[in-house]
Design an enzyme around this catalytic site. Structure first.
Site, PDB file in Angstrom:
ATOM      1  N   PHE A  66       0.825  -1.205   0.000  1.00  0.00           N
ATOM      2  CA  PHE A  66       0.000   0.000   0.000  1.00  0.00           C
ATOM      3  C   PHE A  66       0.861   1.258   0.000  1.00  0.00           C
ATOM      4  O   PHE A  66       0.470   2.289  -0.553  1.00  0.00           O
ATOM      5  CB  PHE A  66      -0.952  -0.006   1.206  1.00  0.00           C
ATOM      6  CG  PHE A  66      -2.075   0.977   1.074  1.00  0.00           C
ATOM      7  CD1 PHE A  66      -3.174   0.686   0.278  1.00  0.00           C
ATOM      8  CD2 PHE A  66      -2.030   2.191   1.727  1.00  0.00           C
ATOM      9  CE1 PHE A  66      -4.214   1.599   0.139  1.00  0.00           C
ATOM     10  CE2 PHE A  66      -3.063   3.112   1.601  1.00  0.00           C
ATOM     11  CZ  PHE A  66      -4.156   2.815   0.798  1.00  0.00           C
ATOM     12  N   GLU A  67       2.040   1.179   0.579  1.00  0.00           N
ATOM     13  CA  GLU A  67       2.950   2.326   0.672  1.00  0.00           C
ATOM     14  C   GLU A  67       3.732   2.578  -0.615  1.00  0.00           C
ATOM     15  O   GLU A  67       4.484   3.554  -0.714  1.00  0.00           O
ATOM     16  CB  GLU A  67       3.904   2.145   1.847  1.00  0.00           C
ATOM     17  CG  GLU A  67       3.233   2.232   3.203  1.00  0.00           C
ATOM     18  CD  GLU A  67       2.446   0.986   3.595  1.00  0.00           C
ATOM     19  OE1 GLU A  67       1.463   1.126   4.345  1.00  0.00           O
ATOM     20  OE2 GLU A  67       2.805  -0.131   3.151  1.00  0.00           O
ATOM     21  N   VAL A  90       1.079  -9.077  -3.016  1.00  0.00           N
ATOM     22  CA  VAL A  90      -0.040  -9.279  -2.111  1.00  0.00           C
ATOM     23  C   VAL A  90      -0.635 -10.647  -2.422  1.00  0.00           C
ATOM     24  O   VAL A  90      -0.996 -10.934  -3.567  1.00  0.00           O
ATOM     25  CB  VAL A  90      -1.126  -8.187  -2.275  1.00  0.00           C
ATOM     26  CG1 VAL A  90      -2.232  -8.379  -1.245  1.00  0.00           C
ATOM     27  CG2 VAL A  90      -0.517  -6.797  -2.155  1.00  0.00           C
ATOM     28  N   THR A  95      -9.468 -12.534   4.480  1.00  0.00           N
ATOM     29  CA  THR A  95     -10.257 -11.322   4.719  1.00  0.00           C
ATOM     30  C   THR A  95     -10.241 -10.449   3.464  1.00  0.00           C
ATOM     31  O   THR A  95      -9.433 -10.666   2.558  1.00  0.00           O
ATOM     32  CB  THR A  95      -9.674 -10.523   5.899  1.00  0.00           C
ATOM     33  OG1 THR A  95      -8.402  -9.977   5.485  1.00  0.00           O
ATOM     34  CG2 THR A  95      -9.494 -11.398   7.139  1.00  0.00           C
ATOM     35  N   HIS A  97      -8.955  -7.678   3.111  1.00  0.00           N
ATOM     36  CA  HIS A  97      -7.749  -6.846   3.113  1.00  0.00           C
ATOM     37  C   HIS A  97      -7.061  -6.882   1.748  1.00  0.00           C
ATOM     38  O   HIS A  97      -6.624  -5.845   1.234  1.00  0.00           O
ATOM     39  CB  HIS A  97      -6.798  -7.323   4.223  1.00  0.00           C
ATOM     40  CG  HIS A  97      -5.535  -6.546   4.320  1.00  0.00           C
ATOM     41  ND1 HIS A  97      -5.485  -5.275   4.861  1.00  0.00           N
ATOM     42  CD2 HIS A  97      -4.262  -6.851   3.961  1.00  0.00           C
ATOM     43  CE1 HIS A  97      -4.230  -4.841   4.823  1.00  0.00           C
ATOM     44  NE2 HIS A  97      -3.478  -5.781   4.275  1.00  0.00           N
ATOM     45  N   ARG A 136       6.059 -16.352 -10.377  1.00  0.00           N
ATOM     46  CA  ARG A 136       6.239 -15.077 -11.069  1.00  0.00           C
ATOM     47  C   ARG A 136       7.464 -14.304 -10.573  1.00  0.00           C
ATOM     48  O   ARG A 136       7.739 -13.198 -11.042  1.00  0.00           O
ATOM     49  CB  ARG A 136       4.983 -14.223 -10.895  1.00  0.00           C
ATOM     50  CG  ARG A 136       3.807 -14.783 -11.683  1.00  0.00           C
ATOM     51  CD  ARG A 136       2.459 -14.358 -11.127  1.00  0.00           C
ATOM     52  NE  ARG A 136       1.368 -14.842 -11.955  1.00  0.00           N
ATOM     53  CZ  ARG A 136       0.894 -16.098 -11.941  1.00  0.00           C
ATOM     54  NH1 ARG A 136       1.445 -17.003 -11.142  1.00  0.00           N
ATOM     55  NH2 ARG A 136      -0.099 -16.456 -12.740  1.00  0.00           N
TER      56      ARG A 136
END
Length: 164
Positions: A66-67, A90, A95, A97, A136
């Protein structure tokens, strides 16, 4: 094209411009560093293969994916780079998230590309499981870091060609 049908490390070497006078910023997430570290290594190797100099590759780490948007924006504002590669990973969990981080990061990077004069290359791997990420990050599907480096070189060259 789906990654399942294209190796991320396969590209036409001759189609990549010389990067010896280009400056690159790489913002890499510390989260899932077993993956992002491999992506970083692939990106740096590919940049150097195409002439980038060590002193023209600025690497900074951020805590999570996210940063990446903030880190990329700071690289741009520094004036030290011609292009930025944002590297993150990610892996879907139990969840929502995953959805929020992926959407927010994608939108943030897209916003930077639309509103700044420096290309930001999307190097965020979003997978359902760790095996897909490993595939990947130098596994059977190649290395997304290679692809990001080639894209960064081509986008910097794209901008320079338009300014001629």
């Amino acid at each position: 094209m789906a990654t399942a049908f294209h190796n991320l490390s396969d590209y036409d070497f001759n189609s990549v411009p010389n990067a010896d006078n280009m400056r690159f910023g790489i913002v890499v997430s510390e989260w899932n560093y077993n993956i992002t570290g491999a992506l970083l290594a692939g990106a740096v190797k590919t940049l150097k293969t195409h002439g980038a100099k060590d002193e023209n590759i600025l690497i900074q780490h951020v805590p999570g994916s996210f940063e990446l948007t903030f880190g990329s924006a700071q690289m741009i504002q520094s004036g030290k780079v011609d292009g930025v590669i944002a590297i993150g990973c990610v892996v879907r969990g139990d969840t929502p998230h995953f959805d929020y981080v992926c959407a927010g990061t994608t939108q943030g990077i897209a916003h930077l590309n639309a509103t700044t004069d420096i290309p930001v290359i999307y190097g965020l791997i979003t997978t359902n499981n760790m095996q897909q990420a490993e595939d990947r990050a130098g596994g059977c599907l190649g290395n997304k870091g290679d692809e990001c480096a080639v894209t960064a070189i081509k986008m910097i060259d794209f901008k320079r060609q338009l300014k001629k």
